[in-house]
Design an enzyme around this catalytic site. Structure first.
Site, PDB file in Angstrom:
ATOM      1  N   ASP A 103      48.488  38.158  42.537  1.00 47.79           N
ATOM      2  CA  ASP A 103      48.618  39.738  42.539  1.00 47.79           C
ATOM      3  C   ASP A 103      47.769  40.381  41.521  1.00 47.79           C
ATOM      4  O   ASP A 103      47.075  41.597  41.855  1.00 47.79           O
ATOM      5  CB  ASP A 103      50.269  39.992  42.009  1.00 47.79           C
ATOM      6  CG  ASP A 103      50.630  38.853  40.831  1.00 47.79           C
ATOM      7  OD1 ASP A 103      50.197  37.951  40.916  1.00 47.79           O
ATOM      8  OD2 ASP A 103      51.630  39.238  40.371  1.00 47.79           O
TER       9      ASP A 103
ATOM     10  N   LYS B 148      49.572  31.234  42.896  1.00 49.26           N
ATOM     11  CA  LYS B 148      50.946  31.971  42.529  1.00 49.26           C
ATOM     12  C   LYS B 148      51.805  31.102  41.533  1.00 49.26           C
ATOM     13  O   LYS B 148      53.050  30.848  41.943  1.00 49.26           O
ATOM     14  CB  LYS B 148      51.880  32.587  43.712  1.00 49.26           C
ATOM     15  CG  LYS B 148      52.858  33.655  42.993  1.00 49.26           C
ATOM     16  CD  LYS B 148      52.482  34.935  42.496  1.00 49.26           C
ATOM     17  CE  LYS B 148      53.744  35.742  42.147  1.00 49.26           C
ATOM     18  NZ  LYS B 148      53.417  36.695  41.029  1.00 49.26           N
TER      19      LYS B 148
ATOM     20  N   TYR C 191      51.420  29.469  57.395  1.00 50.67           N
ATOM     21  CA  TYR C 191      51.171  29.438  58.636  1.00 50.67           C
ATOM     22  C   TYR C 191      51.382  28.035  59.693  1.00 50.67           C
ATOM     23  O   TYR C 191      51.344  28.065  60.878  1.00 50.67           O
ATOM     24  CB  TYR C 191      49.475  29.738  59.100  1.00 50.67           C
ATOM     25  CG  TYR C 191      49.204  31.154  58.648  1.00 50.67           C
ATOM     26  CD1 TYR C 191      50.383  32.133  57.818  1.00 50.67           C
ATOM     27  CD2 TYR C 191      48.094  31.815  58.596  1.00 50.67           C
ATOM     28  CE1 TYR C 191      49.977  33.186  57.264  1.00 50.67           C
ATOM     29  CE2 TYR C 191      47.745  32.995  58.123  1.00 50.67           C
ATOM     30  CZ  TYR C 191      48.668  33.780  57.713  1.00 50.67           C
ATOM     31  OH  TYR C 191      48.431  34.939  56.811  1.00 50.67           O
TER      32      TYR C 191
ATOM     33  N   ASP D  50      40.706  40.008  53.600  1.00 48.62           N
ATOM     34  CA  ASP D  50      40.777  41.317  54.431  1.00 48.62           C
ATOM     35  C   ASP D  50      40.578  42.580  53.351  1.00 48.62           C
ATOM     36  O   ASP D  50      39.837  43.640  53.550  1.00 48.62           O
ATOM     37  CB  ASP D  50      41.844  41.530  55.255  1.00 48.62           C
ATOM     38  CG  ASP D  50      41.462  41.134  56.729  1.00 48.62           C
ATOM     39  OD1 ASP D  50      40.577  40.218  56.810  1.00 48.62           O
ATOM     40  OD2 ASP D  50      42.358  41.506  57.718  1.00 48.62           O
TER      41      ASP D  50
ATOM     42  N   ASP E  68      43.883  35.038  53.566  1.00 42.61           N
ATOM     43  CA  ASP E  68      43.979  35.927  54.839  1.00 42.61           C
ATOM     44  C   ASP E  68      43.878  37.262  54.142  1.00 42.61           C
ATOM     45  O   ASP E  68      43.073  38.212  54.584  1.00 42.61           O
ATOM     46  CB  ASP E  68      45.438  35.739  55.503  1.00 42.61           C
ATOM     47  CG  ASP E  68      45.249  36.210  56.847  1.00 42.61           C
ATOM     48  OD1 ASP E  68      44.211  36.920  57.458  1.00 42.61           O
ATOM     49  OD2 ASP E  68      46.248  36.107  57.758  1.00 42.61           O
TER      50      ASP E  68
END
Ligand code: NAD
Length: 361
Positions: free
Chosen positions: A223, A190, A140, A251, A247
């Site tokens: 994942d 990851k 971001y 959620d 993020d």
């Protein structure tokens, strides 16, 4: 204790829900003999209307001079146009940057009274975790560009970049929390694909080796974490992860509790000044209808007491009040299940806030 709290009501349901959080804080002040001074500042769409910018300097100054900041939410269709720096959300990124808030802390807890709102079949399992998300770096904030390449293809890239300092400081926040809770830390990355994740994994392990050998640490690929949150959420206690993964995962995890309207968050920096806000947005679809759930904002106020104002007992008091009101069968529209319609009472935002404040005696 005397404390100065800046309240940024924001847009949409922001003013309705922050009013209920302030009401709970006023009850806490009266019960425990504190004096809270509330100062009000503009950010988001309302600031665009008033000042032509989403984050006026006055707001930053007022936040810097206070002990803690309570935020409702910003944004709405009225301001969904124009360049990125003139949108309400730019105010959010701006205030996080201006106050150096690099750690986002999101507790995800399923209240026993709301088990029926959990979308998982076996909601009897305990869901009580904290997600620690890095907030001021990664994709971001990295180098980005949209351009037409040499072959004429429209092309865009974003860069996920971290340095060891940024990883170390967020890892420390997570290890400290994990140490208090005592059940271990899961670091999500990851690392099988991304260089930034390999550095993340190396530094998190290093931080543990230096100062946190008493905290159990395991790694999980993002994942797999996304899958495990649904398969077996009870296995998670404290999760630490970078900005973009955090993020998305936070959620996803929030839905396990039944509604966005239940979940608070804290954004912290190194100074102790923190910004506290519900994880949901400004919900323009229900703004002004007195149907919003104020609980996430009220629980954000509890986090403020705990993390910025060193008022642990006061924070517990608010959380207990919320639990009692839910146990008594009061629900806002977002957390009522069909099967509970005869046994529970649906109340609006103002009444829910009043019921919770009334439990603080
Ligand atoms: P949203 O979280 O505002 O709403 C999603 C859905 O959840 C809506 O149906 C809404 O009615 C419901 N909802 C949200 N909070 C609720 C509450 N407290 N009680 C009951 N129901 C609730 O997300 P969105 O619709 O994607 O975004 C609306 C606006 O909010 C956009 O402008 C977006 O950019 C902004 N936004 C702001 C923040 C923030 O200020 N931190 C975060 C997310 C989105």
């Amino acid at each position: 204790m005397n404390k100065a709290i800046t309240v940024i009501k924001g847009d949409g349901i922001g003013p309705e829900i922050t009013a209920q959080a302030v009401r709970a804080l006023e009850k806490i002040a009266a019960k425990f003999g504190h004096e809270f001074t509330f100062g009000y500042a503009l950010m988001g769409g309302c600031a665009l209307d008033e000042y032509g910018v989403p984050l006026p300097e006055e707001t930053i100054d007022m936040c810097r001079e206070s002990d803690a900041v309570l935020l409702g939410a910003v944004g709405g269709p009225k301001w969904d146009y124009g360049p990125g720096h003139l949108r309400p959300e730019a105010g959010l990124l701006g205030i996080r940057g201006a106050l150096g808030l690099f750690a986002n802390i999101r507790p995800v807890k399923l209240f026993p009274a709301l088990k029926k709102s959990c979308p998982l079949k076996d909601a009897a399992q305990k869901i009580d975790m904290i997600i620690v998300r890095e907030l001021t770096s990664g994709a971001y904030f990295g180098d980005r560009r949209t351009y037409t390449d040499e072959e004429g293809y429209k092309t865009a890239y974003d860069t996920m970049k971290y340095n060891d300092y940024e990883i170390r400081r967020i890892a420390r926040v997570a290890f400290d929390l994990a140490r208090k809770r005592g059940k271990g830390l899961i670091s999500v990355d990851k690392a099988n694909v991304l260089d930034s994740s390999r550095l993340w994994r190396e530094i998190v392990k290093d931080v543990r080796a230096m100062d946190y050998l008493d905290v159990e640490l395991s790694d999980m690929l993002v994942d797999n974490a996304a899958m495990q949150l649904i398969r077996n959420p009870a296995q998670f206690d404290v999760i630490v992860t970078e900005n973009l993964f955090g993020d998305i995962l936070s959620d996803e995890a929030s839905m396990l509790t039944g509604s966005l309207g239940m979940l608070p968050s804290a954004s912290l920096g190194s100074s102790g000044l923190g910004l506290y806000e519900p994880i949901h947005g400004s919900a323009p679809d229900i703004a002004g209808t007195d149907t919003a759930n104020p609980t996430a904002a009220i629980l954000s106020a509890a986090m403020m007491l705990r993390f910025s104002l060193e008022m642990e007992r006061e924070a517990d008091e608010i959380e207990t009040a919320v639990t009692r009101v839910l146990n008594r069968g009061y629900r806002t529209a977002d957390i009522i299940c069909k099967s509970e319609l005869s046994s529970c009472e649906v109340v609006g935002c103002e009444k829910m806030g009043r019921l919770i404040a009334d439990e603080i005696k």
